[in-house]
Design a protein around this motif. Structure first.
Motif, PDB file in Angstrom:
ATOM      1  N   ALA A   1     112.114 -31.101 -87.806  1.00 48.43           N
ATOM      2  CA  ALA A   1     111.781 -31.368 -89.206  1.00 48.43           C
ATOM      3  C   ALA A   1     112.358 -30.290 -90.113  1.00 48.43           C
ATOM      4  CB  ALA A   1     110.270 -31.469 -89.376  1.00 48.43           C
ATOM      5  N   GLU A   2     112.310 -29.043 -89.653  1.00 49.45           N
ATOM      6  CA  GLU A   2     112.962 -27.936 -90.341  1.00 49.45           C
ATOM      7  C   GLU A   2     113.941 -27.303 -89.361  1.00 49.45           C
ATOM      8  OE1 GLU A   2     112.949 -27.135 -93.438  1.00 49.45           O
ATOM      9  OE2 GLU A   2     111.460 -28.682 -93.965  1.00 49.45           O
ATOM     10  N   PRO A   3     115.213 -27.684 -89.407  1.00 46.27           N
ATOM     11  CA  PRO A   3     116.186 -27.151 -88.455  1.00 46.27           C
ATOM     12  C   PRO A   3     116.258 -25.623 -88.521  1.00 46.27           C
ATOM     13  CG  PRO A   3     117.090 -29.030 -89.644  1.00 46.27           C
ATOM     14  CD  PRO A   3     115.808 -28.672 -90.326  1.00 46.27           C
ATOM     15  N   LYS A   4     116.412 -25.008 -87.338  1.00 45.03           N
ATOM     16  CA  LYS A   4     116.504 -23.554 -87.278  1.00 45.03           C
ATOM     17  C   LYS A   4     117.309 -23.157 -86.050  1.00 45.03           C
ATOM     18  CE  LYS A   4     112.044 -23.289 -84.860  1.00 45.03           C
ATOM     19  NZ  LYS A   4     110.663 -22.731 -84.894  1.00 45.03           N
TER      20      LYS A   4
ATOM     21  N   GLU B   1     120.052 -28.606 -79.845  1.00 43.98           N
ATOM     22  CA  GLU B   1     119.060 -29.414 -79.127  1.00 43.98           C
ATOM     23  C   GLU B   1     118.218 -30.156 -80.160  1.00 43.98           C
ATOM     24  OE1 GLU B   1     115.667 -29.382 -75.626  1.00 43.98           O
ATOM     25  OE2 GLU B   1     116.015 -27.531 -76.724  1.00 43.98           O
ATOM     26  N   LEU B   2     118.082 -31.469 -79.977  1.00 45.49           N
ATOM     27  CA  LEU B   2     117.237 -32.289 -80.845  1.00 45.49           C
ATOM     28  C   LEU B   2     115.819 -32.280 -80.284  1.00 45.49           C
ATOM     29  CD1 LEU B   2     116.783 -34.320 -83.161  1.00 45.49           C
ATOM     30  CD2 LEU B   2     117.560 -36.126 -81.599  1.00 45.49           C
ATOM     31  N   THR B   3     114.861 -31.781 -81.073  1.00 48.24           N
ATOM     32  CA  THR B   3     113.465 -31.705 -80.635  1.00 48.24           C
ATOM     33  C   THR B   3     112.528 -32.544 -81.499  1.00 48.24           C
ATOM     34  OG1 THR B   3     113.109 -29.702 -81.957  1.00 48.24           O
ATOM     35  CG2 THR B   3     113.786 -29.396 -79.669  1.00 48.24           C
ATOM     36  N   TRP B   4     113.034 -33.111 -82.584  1.00 51.74           N
ATOM     37  CA  TRP B   4     112.197 -33.934 -83.468  1.00 51.74           C
ATOM     38  C   TRP B   4     111.831 -35.229 -82.750  1.00 51.74           C
ATOM     39  CZ3 TRP B   4     112.791 -38.701 -86.073  1.00 51.74           C
ATOM     40  CH2 TRP B   4     111.886 -38.928 -87.124  1.00 51.74           C
ATOM     41  N   PRO B   5     110.542 -35.599 -82.687  1.00 52.02           N
ATOM     42  CA  PRO B   5     110.139 -36.782 -81.913  1.00 52.02           C
ATOM     43  C   PRO B   5     110.318 -38.088 -82.683  1.00 52.02           C
ATOM     44  CG  PRO B   5     108.202 -35.683 -82.794  1.00 52.02           C
ATOM     45  CD  PRO B   5     109.383 -34.840 -83.195  1.00 52.02           C
ATOM     46  N   ALA B   6     110.704 -39.120 -81.973  1.00 46.48           N
ATOM     47  CA  ALA B   6     110.825 -40.448 -82.571  1.00 46.48           C
ATOM     48  C   ALA B   6     109.446 -40.957 -82.986  1.00 46.48           C
ATOM     49  CB  ALA B   6     111.453 -41.424 -81.581  1.00 46.48           C
ATOM     50  N   PRO B   7     109.344 -41.589 -84.159  1.00 42.91           N
ATOM     51  CA  PRO B   7     108.041 -42.108 -84.583  1.00 42.91           C
ATOM     52  C   PRO B   7     107.606 -43.363 -83.841  1.00 42.91           C
ATOM     53  CG  PRO B   7     109.719 -42.571 -86.230  1.00 42.91           C
ATOM     54  CD  PRO B   7     110.365 -41.705 -85.200  1.00 42.91           C
ATOM     55  N   GLY B   8     108.521 -44.064 -83.161  1.00 48.68           N
ATOM     56  CA  GLY B   8     108.172 -45.292 -82.442  1.00 48.68           C
ATOM     57  C   GLY B   8     107.631 -45.012 -81.056  1.00 48.68           C
ATOM     58  N   GLY B   9     107.312 -46.098 -80.335  1.00 47.53           N
ATOM     59  CA  GLY B   9     106.878 -45.977 -78.948  1.00 47.53           C
ATOM     60  C   GLY B   9     105.494 -45.407 -78.763  1.00 47.53           C
ATOM     61  N   ASP B  10     104.630 -45.534 -79.755  1.00 51.80           N
ATOM     62  CA  ASP B  10     103.240 -45.065 -79.636  1.00 51.80           C
ATOM     63  C   ASP B  10     103.148 -43.593 -79.261  1.00 51.80           C
ATOM     64  OD1 ASP B  10     102.241 -47.638 -80.233  1.00 51.80           O
ATOM     65  OD2 ASP B  10     102.487 -48.245 -78.137  1.00 51.80           O
ATOM     66  N   GLY B  11     104.139 -42.822 -79.690  1.00 53.40           N
ATOM     67  CA  GLY B  11     104.073 -41.383 -79.482  1.00 53.40           C
ATOM     68  C   GLY B  11     104.531 -40.883 -78.136  1.00 53.40           C
ATOM     69  N   VAL B  12     104.992 -41.756 -77.236  1.00 55.60           N
ATOM     70  CA  VAL B  12     105.368 -41.298 -75.892  1.00 55.60           C
ATOM     71  C   VAL B  12     106.872 -41.031 -75.758  1.00 55.60           C
ATOM     72  CG1 VAL B  12     103.440 -42.566 -74.874  1.00 55.60           C
ATOM     73  CG2 VAL B  12     105.722 -43.616 -74.912  1.00 55.60           C
ATOM     74  N   LEU B  13     107.666 -41.386 -76.761  1.00 56.78           N
ATOM     75  CA  LEU B  13     109.114 -41.259 -76.643  1.00 56.78           C
ATOM     76  C   LEU B  13     109.597 -39.829 -76.836  1.00 56.78           C
ATOM     77  CD1 LEU B  13     110.214 -44.490 -78.528  1.00 56.78           C
ATOM     78  CD2 LEU B  13     110.599 -43.992 -76.117  1.00 56.78           C
ATOM     79  N   GLY B  14     108.957 -39.080 -77.717  1.00 54.58           N
ATOM     80  CA  GLY B  14     109.412 -37.734 -78.000  1.00 54.58           C
ATOM     81  C   GLY B  14     110.829 -37.743 -78.557  1.00 54.58           C
ATOM     82  N   ALA B  15     111.553 -36.659 -78.310  1.00 52.59           N
ATOM     83  CA  ALA B  15     112.961 -36.573 -78.718  1.00 52.59           C
ATOM     84  C   ALA B  15     113.798 -37.191 -77.602  1.00 52.59           C
ATOM     85  CB  ALA B  15     113.350 -35.128 -78.966  1.00 52.59           C
ATOM     86  N   CYS B  16     113.787 -38.513 -77.545  1.00 48.62           N
ATOM     87  CA  CYS B  16     114.317 -39.240 -76.390  1.00 48.62           C
ATOM     88  C   CYS B  16     115.815 -39.509 -76.513  1.00 48.62           C
ATOM     89  CB  CYS B  16     113.562 -40.554 -76.210  1.00 48.62           C
ATOM     90  SG  CYS B  16     113.852 -41.743 -77.544  1.00 48.62           S
ATOM     91  N   HIS B  17     116.368 -40.030 -75.443  1.00 45.89           N
ATOM     92  CA  HIS B  17     117.775 -40.394 -75.386  1.00 45.89           C
ATOM     93  C   HIS B  17     118.099 -41.418 -76.474  1.00 45.89           C
ATOM     94  CE1 HIS B  17     121.646 -40.615 -73.416  1.00 45.89           C
ATOM     95  NE2 HIS B  17     121.584 -41.928 -73.368  1.00 45.89           N
ATOM     96  N   GLY B  18     119.210 -41.205 -77.154  1.00 49.01           N
ATOM     97  CA  GLY B  18     119.667 -42.156 -78.167  1.00 49.01           C
ATOM     98  C   GLY B  18     119.106 -41.928 -79.550  1.00 49.01           C
TER      99      GLY B  18
ATOM    100  N   GLU C   1     114.872 -38.808 -92.863  1.00 52.89           N
ATOM    101  CA  GLU C   1     115.945 -38.815 -93.859  1.00 52.89           C
ATOM    102  C   GLU C   1     116.526 -37.415 -94.021  1.00 52.89           C
ATOM    103  OE1 GLU C   1     117.391 -41.233 -95.291  1.00 52.89           O
ATOM    104  OE2 GLU C   1     116.043 -42.853 -95.889  1.00 52.89           O
ATOM    105  N   HIS C   2     115.646 -36.425 -94.089  1.00 51.97           N
ATOM    106  CA  HIS C   2     116.093 -35.036 -94.252  1.00 51.97           C
ATOM    107  C   HIS C   2     116.923 -34.590 -93.051  1.00 51.97           C
ATOM    108  CE1 HIS C   2     115.999 -30.761 -95.182  1.00 51.97           C
ATOM    109  NE2 HIS C   2     115.435 -30.523 -94.004  1.00 51.97           N
ATOM    110  N   LEU C   3     116.424 -34.872 -91.847  1.00 55.14           N
ATOM    111  CA  LEU C   3     117.139 -34.471 -90.640  1.00 55.14           C
ATOM    112  C   LEU C   3     118.443 -35.236 -90.504  1.00 55.14           C
ATOM    113  CD1 LEU C   3     117.229 -32.803 -88.080  1.00 55.14           C
ATOM    114  CD2 LEU C   3     115.783 -34.523 -86.971  1.00 55.14           C
ATOM    115  N   SER C   4     118.431 -36.513 -90.859  1.00 55.17           N
ATOM    116  CA  SER C   4     119.636 -37.331 -90.798  1.00 55.17           C
ATOM    117  C   SER C   4     120.740 -36.741 -91.671  1.00 55.17           C
ATOM    118  CB  SER C   4     119.305 -38.764 -91.246  1.00 55.17           C
ATOM    119  OG  SER C   4     120.449 -39.581 -91.241  1.00 55.17           O
ATOM    120  N   THR C   5     120.389 -36.351 -92.882  1.00 52.17           N
ATOM    121  CA  THR C   5     121.370 -35.743 -93.784  1.00 52.17           C
ATOM    122  C   THR C   5     121.889 -34.430 -93.214  1.00 52.17           C
ATOM    123  OG1 THR C   5     120.334 -36.752 -95.714  1.00 52.17           O
ATOM    124  CG2 THR C   5     121.714 -34.823 -96.105  1.00 52.17           C
ATOM    125  N   PHE C   6     121.002 -33.620 -92.639  1.00 54.56           N
ATOM    126  CA  PHE C   6     121.405 -32.341 -92.052  1.00 54.56           C
ATOM    127  C   PHE C   6     122.407 -32.557 -90.918  1.00 54.56           C
ATOM    128  CE2 PHE C   6     121.103 -28.857 -89.061  1.00 54.56           C
ATOM    129  CZ  PHE C   6     121.119 -27.735 -89.875  1.00 54.56           C
TER     130      PHE C   6
END
Length: 515
Positions: A487-490, A405-422, A451-456
């Motif tokens: 940010a820190e996968p577990k 499950e991806l829970t890291w939130p997107a930095p865009g969208g003024d904080g309302v996007l969260g870990a959104c679709h896509g 970058e860290h999560l992308s590499t993971f």
């Protein structure tokens, strides 16, 4: 014969001989890249609305420098400016190959990307699917492909096979089996991976007899739960044809320009909410296209097929994003606007048991706002629970699956996007400034966390393609271990336990036509 509309970049690129003829690619940043290779004939003329036909051979060396033309389609959620660019023409059924080295002795794992787009848009040449990082970081061969979408690929016409888009994908996978060895790939280690409608396509391929043996592992990112019954698909096809002023037959519609049909599909999508009394849960999706459980091409839903052991020999990696539906709320201007009445309506429409499902959600999330409940139930119904239940069905059928499950939130969208679709797409491909990535990552600039999560994610996906093990325990229904991508996968027990319990025992069946 050439696929390039611009002057040839040169004649010193790598040359590979396929079963249809030789192709010359380009050297790009240490990789060999081949674009626009046909895997089937152009599906026009007598081939329109029919199953794909084997590509005709060519003489000489074909320049594989440019992506093939995208199939006819709507502009998509990002508006008219997002219409596919590049070559035009009818040669829609092409694919692209990124390889570290086209050495037949290399036998590297192969990853075949099947794009998403609500079964009505997208193509394998989108900038967001540039596979250089996946290829280089994972030392794998990556293939992206086009398939027919919308009216051309998924509408159920009389006189045409169902699920033509899925048949196109099968044809591309057959091409991979026959030809990928010449590009340095191992046809005995093919992994299909895809997101959204691409993941729904992969779930369908797992259930299809004609796809058996064409791939050995599968990564399904955000599997949609929408599969149509034949009765529903026929009714939608009649409405689609009416938008074009035609009858829902292949013979009648073959006279209509394919791009005009795409416009008719867009017109119906815009008013699907009117059909809720007839199309039920399919109406709010604003897409009249999905795989059709026709009993022939697709004999049953993927959940039923996997539970019966149809794909037990295929290793499965499946998962979803925590806040899938927030993307659609943001793009549709719904963030912060959902009323109590609207939340109640969607809870009763989508939650298991109607009003009982609404009560279950309110009891499970007692402090949630109307907007949060609205997003939660649509995330669960459309992507979250279908993805989890696909993994569980694979276990029930004697196979093995891993879940994330991806829970890291997107930095865009003024904080309302969260870990959104896509969000998983730019993280996987490292294409932060392309397509949807430009919205999710302001300025196209990834943070160090990204970058860290992308590499993971890339390392996990390519490790799975290589060995069947992404680096965390296989899923089981006792401890339910899930890789949480943050940010820190577990690894933790499945985080959405409240939703899982609400949907426990629910059977994802083909959506019906209502009386």
């Amino acid at each position: 014969m050439t696929t390039s509309e611009s002057p040839a970049p040169g004649t010193d690129g790598p040359v590979v001989r396929t079963a249809s003829g030789a192709v010359r690619g380009l050297r790009e940043q240490g990789l060999a890249v081949f674009r626009g290779i046909p895997f089937a004939e152009p599906p026009v003329g007598a081939a329109r609305f029919q199953a794909p036909r084997r590509a005709r051979p060519w003489d000489g060396t074909r320049e594989a420098y440019a992506f093939g033309p995208p199939p006819p389609q709507e502009p998509g959620v990002l508006g008219p400016s997002a219409r596919p660019a590049g070559p035009t023409g009818d040669d829609w059924l092409t694919l692209n190959v990124w390889t570290p080295d086209p050495d037949p002795s290399a036998a590297r794992p192969v990853m075949v990307w099947i794009h998403g787009g609500a079964y009505k848009l997208g193509h394998g040449g989108q900038p967001g699917y540039d596979a250089q990082h996946v290829t280089r970081d994972g030392d794998v061969v990556v293939v992206t492909l086009n398939y027919r979408v919308g009216m051309e690929g998924f509408a159920l016409w009389s006189g045409a096979p169902a699920n033509r888009g899925l048949l196109d994908q099968v044809a591309a996978l057959e091409w991979v089996q026959e030809n990928i060895g010449a590009f340095g790939g191992d046809p005995a280690r093919v992994t299909v991976f895809g997101e959204s409608a691409g993941a729904g396509s992969i779930a369908s391929l797992l259930a299809m007899e004609r796809a058996r043996g064409l791939f050995h592992r599968a990564v399904a990112q955000s599997v949609p739960g929408t599969f149509f019954s034949a009765e529903l698909a026929r009714d939608m096809a009649a409405a689609l044809a009416a938008e074009a002023g035609r009858q829902p037959t292949a013979a009648d519609l073959a006279a209509v320009d394919p791009r005009r049909l795409a416009e008719a599909g867009q017109a119906l999508s815009a008013k699907m909410a009117r059909y809720v009394d007839r199309w039920g849960q399919a109406a709010p999706t604003v897409t009249p296209f999905s795989p059709v459980v026709d009993g022939e091409v697709l004999p049953t839903t993927p959940w039923q097929a996997l539970a019966s052991g149809a794909a037990r020999e295929v290793d499965l990696l499946a998962g979803h994003n925590r806040d899938e539906f927030r993307l659609f709320m943001f793009i549709g201007g719904m963030s912060g606007t959902i009323t109590e009445e609207r939340a109640a309506d969607v809870l009763r429409l989508l939650a298991p048991g109607g009003e009982a499902g609404e009560r279950a959600y309110r009891e499970a999330f007692p402090t949630a706002s109307p907007g949060e409940l609205f997003a939660r139930v649509q995330t669960d119904w459309l992507f979250g629970m279908p993805s989890l239940r696909l993994a569980e069905a694979q276990l029930a059928g004697g196979g093995r699956s891993h879940v994330y499950e991806l829970t890291w939130p997107a930095p865009g969208g003024d904080g309302v996007l969260g870990a959104c679709h896509g969000l998983d797409i730019p993280l996987l491909f490292g294409t932060f400034g392309a397509d949807l990535g430009g919205l999710l990552f302001p300025g196209g600039r990834p943070t160090p966390e990204a970058e860290h999560l992308s590499t993971f994610i890339r390392r996990s996906w390519t490790a799975f393609a290589r060995t069947g093990d992404p680096g965390w325990p296989a899923y089981d229904t006792g401890t339910r271990p899930v890789q949480v991508l943050d940010a820190e996968p577990k690894v933790t027990p499945y985080p959405e336990e409240k939703s899982r319990r609400i949907w426990e025992g629910f059977d994802f069946r083909a959506l019906p036509l209502l009386d």
